[in-house]
Design a protein around this motif. Sequence first.
Motif, short mmCIF file in Angstrom:
data_model
loop_
_atom_site.label_atom_id
_atom_site.label_comp_id
_atom_site.label_asym_id
_atom_site.label_seq_id
_atom_site.Cartn_x
_atom_site.Cartn_y
_atom_site.Cartn_z
N MET A 1 0.85 -1.19 0.00
CA MET A 1 0.00 0.00 0.00
C MET A 1 0.89 1.24 0.00
O MET A 1 1.80 1.36 0.81
N ARG A 2 0.65 2.15 -0.93
CA ARG A 2 1.46 3.36 -1.03
C ARG A 2 0.60 4.59 -0.74
O ARG A 2 -0.55 4.68 -1.16
N HIS A 3 1.21 5.53 -0.01
CA HIS A 3 0.56 6.80 0.29
C HIS A 3 1.39 7.93 -0.33
O HIS A 3 2.55 7.77 -0.70
N GLY A 4 0.77 9.10 -0.41
CA GLY A 4 1.52 10.30 -0.78
C GLY A 4 1.94 10.36 -2.23
O GLY A 4 3.02 10.87 -2.53
N ILE A 5 1.11 9.86 -3.17
CA ILE A 5 1.45 9.93 -4.60
C ILE A 5 0.79 11.18 -5.18
O ILE A 5 -0.44 11.24 -5.31
N TYR A 6 1.60 12.16 -5.52
CA TYR A 6 1.04 13.42 -6.05
C TYR A 6 0.79 13.30 -7.54
O TYR A 6 1.68 12.92 -8.31
N LEU A 7 -0.44 13.61 -7.96
CA LEU A 7 -0.81 13.65 -9.37
C LEU A 7 -1.09 15.11 -9.75
O LEU A 7 -1.98 15.74 -9.18
N PRO A 8 -0.35 15.68 -10.71
CA PRO A 8 -0.62 17.05 -11.14
C PRO A 8 -2.01 17.18 -11.77
O PRO A 8 -2.73 16.19 -11.95
N GLU A 9 -2.37 18.40 -12.13
CA GLU A 9 -3.67 18.64 -12.74
C GLU A 9 -3.85 17.78 -13.99
O GLU A 9 -2.90 17.50 -14.72
N GLY A 10 -5.10 17.40 -14.26
CA GLY A 10 -5.41 16.54 -15.40
C GLY A 10 -5.94 15.20 -14.94
O GLY A 10 -6.05 14.93 -13.74
N ASN A 11 -6.26 14.33 -15.89
CA ASN A 11 -6.70 12.98 -15.58
C ASN A 11 -5.55 12.00 -15.81
O ASN A 11 -4.82 12.11 -16.80
N GLY A 23 -6.47 14.37 -11.23
CA GLY A 23 -5.23 14.94 -10.71
C GLY A 23 -5.49 16.14 -9.83
O GLY A 23 -6.61 16.40 -9.39
N GLY A 24 -4.41 16.88 -9.54
CA GLY A 24 -4.50 18.02 -8.65
C GLY A 24 -4.70 17.61 -7.21
O GLY A 24 -5.26 18.36 -6.41
N ARG A 25 -4.21 16.42 -6.84
CA ARG A 25 -4.39 15.91 -5.48
C ARG A 25 -3.33 14.86 -5.19
O ARG A 25 -2.59 14.43 -6.08
N VAL A 26 -3.30 14.43 -3.94
CA VAL A 26 -2.37 13.40 -3.50
C VAL A 26 -3.16 12.12 -3.26
O VAL A 26 -4.10 12.10 -2.46
N ILE A 27 -2.77 11.05 -3.96
CA ILE A 27 -3.45 9.77 -3.85
C ILE A 27 -2.86 8.97 -2.69
O ILE A 27 -1.64 8.93 -2.50
N ASN A 28 -3.72 8.31 -1.93
CA ASN A 28 -3.28 7.48 -0.81
C ASN A 28 -3.92 6.11 -0.89
O ASN A 28 -4.84 5.88 -1.69
N CYS A 29 -3.43 5.19 -0.07
CA CYS A 29 -3.96 3.82 -0.01
C CYS A 29 -3.99 3.19 -1.40
O CYS A 29 -4.94 2.50 -1.78
N PHE A 30 -2.94 3.44 -2.18
CA PHE A 30 -2.86 2.91 -3.54
C PHE A 30 -2.25 1.52 -3.49
O PHE A 30 -1.18 1.31 -2.90
N ASP A 31 -2.94 0.56 -4.09
CA ASP A 31 -2.50 -0.83 -4.06
C ASP A 31 -1.22 -0.98 -4.88
O ASP A 31 -1.23 -0.83 -6.10
N ALA A 32 -0.10 -1.25 -4.21
CA ALA A 32 1.19 -1.36 -4.89
C ALA A 32 2.00 -2.48 -4.26
O ALA A 32 2.88 -2.23 -3.43
N PRO A 33 1.72 -3.73 -4.65
CA PRO A 33 2.54 -4.84 -4.14
C PRO A 33 3.98 -4.70 -4.62
O PRO A 33 4.31 -3.82 -5.42
#
Length: 654
Positions: A1-11, A23-33
Amino acid sequence: MRHGIYLPEGNWIDFFTGDLYAGGRVINCFDAPLWKLPLFVKQGAILPMTAAHNQVTQMAKNIRTYELYPAGNTEFTEYDDDGISEAYRNGQYATTLIRSMREGEDLKVSVAPSQGRFEGMVTEKATYFRLNVTAQPKKLTAHIGGKKVKLTPVSSLEALQKGENIYYYEAAPELNRFATPGSEMARVQVVKNPVMHVKLAAVDVTRNEVTLEVKGYVFAPAEKLRVSQGALATPEPQVTEENTGAYTLTPSWKKVDHADYYEIEYNGMLYSTIRDTRLLFEDLRPETTCTFKVRAVNASGVSDWATVTATTKPDPLEFAIRGITGETTCPNQGGQEVSKLFNFDEGDAWHTQWSAQAVPFDLIVDLNSVNQLDRFEYLPRLDAGNGTLGKGTVYYSMDKSNWHEAGTFDWKGSDVKTFAFTEHPTARYLKLSVTSAVGNYGSGRELYVFKVPGSESYIPGDINLDKLVDENDLTSYMNYTGLRRGDSDFEGYISKGDLNGNGLIDAHDISAVAVRLETGVSSRQVPAVAGEIQIVPSKKVYNEGETVEIRVSGKGLRSVNALSFALPYDPQLLEYVGIEGTGMKEMRNLTNDRLHTNGTKALYPTFVNTGEKPYLEGDAELMTIQFKAKQKQKLNLKVLDGMLVDKYMNTVKF
């Protein structure tokens, strides 16, 4: 599980699944084995690709591949050259413009003729498009060089590879194609969104435009995160005492019914897709007030924001000295060097060489600044295992030659060990002489050295007191070489330049500046300084007017980076003429003929390397000193305060 992935503006699209993220936000709880590196492609991207290969020489040069994620109007200029030489500097390269134009469900992709050439360029190339979709397009139309091409469907990737002017709709692309057969990874399915493959015949890409038109293009991934329905209550966030640190704060809240995830707004940034009921914020500043807004999210919408404010604690390491380096008198394990003990990272560790007895050994700590010492804290291994320090003695020094005992230690267990300097001595160096440790090794997670709260650190060599060590300091040292305690100019800020505290500005003091100048000294390890200096006059008796010649030579020299000595003389008997450092290699000559305040006179031959320069090694003639005899005399000169210095500031006196 990965936290703190910043995605710039856009999809943004998860390359491995086809899931869509705003985008334009920080993604958390991203499934990343372990096997999955988070890889996002911006919607609208055009990606030049190639078939899987092990080295660049295996790349197929007769086909060009473009993977597209169409959205709006986008373009990309592909660059190519021979990949070997620097001929590109002379214009030997080619560029190709690719455009993607999407309006609703209509898509057109165009590849313009390539511009430019380079030696070895293959111009006859097939064109292969990979269009990311979520449904099979209704119609495909291709043109090569303005002529329409008939496209034929095929039923497999294998057939696609063998033919031309064909297409294949892959409903469930499996990306896990390279796992070792029979392995656990081979059983993992990595399926992404559907892909429409279109492969067109080879043509001269410098003369022909290639286009592909698509009717019924759809890319609309299903929403997988926001699935629940129902009204959402406002969260009740808090930051408890145990969730408050000097550098961290962790807002937490109780689970909200029907919530799929939560969002936090902090410092102008939105932290989204939080599926837990807490989120750690790191790298904050001590004693700083932070405001967090929290809300719940589901398919029906979002809750109202709830606000919580918290203040970080004071910095427990505020007075811990940074920039420390160290060395040991025993070898250390590769990857677990002694530098790990001073890097302010408690997640790694120092360890002496495995399977080699280290005890007894010395751990020498260079603070790289002069400080009034308060205490140090030693963090052993969490299991108090091999290398945990047990017994020893602590010393401090200004010059690594004259050591003063501060006390002893007798430690057991894995808790943090504290050694207090009751007298608050001023020092640059510490030495832990270890006589007992678990398994006869040495180890530790961290060693923090604290100065007296509120006291100032002094950078060795900063004789100008501007918090910099530069050529200006070296110039000052040149002016003060040979200055002694008792001279009218010595007391005050110049006395701070007497780093070894011997009441004399000498080669050791000047080296503190010289080793930092230019590119600084290299990290290449060299043996400690050693050797002897011999000072011999050409004869014993001189008549008035004769030139007195004194030859200075070295014997068994090793790693000599600087040297100096004092040669007192009677100005009624001798007049200083000059010095020739013919054997001093690239060292700077800072020799000073000084008249002291008490009326005595002495010559101070002083030579230092600035930055990384050749050391004095072996047996060699170093310099010649010349005086003029003012009257007949039997020469009787005695050398005082002689020293050889290496780049680590170790000294040998003579």
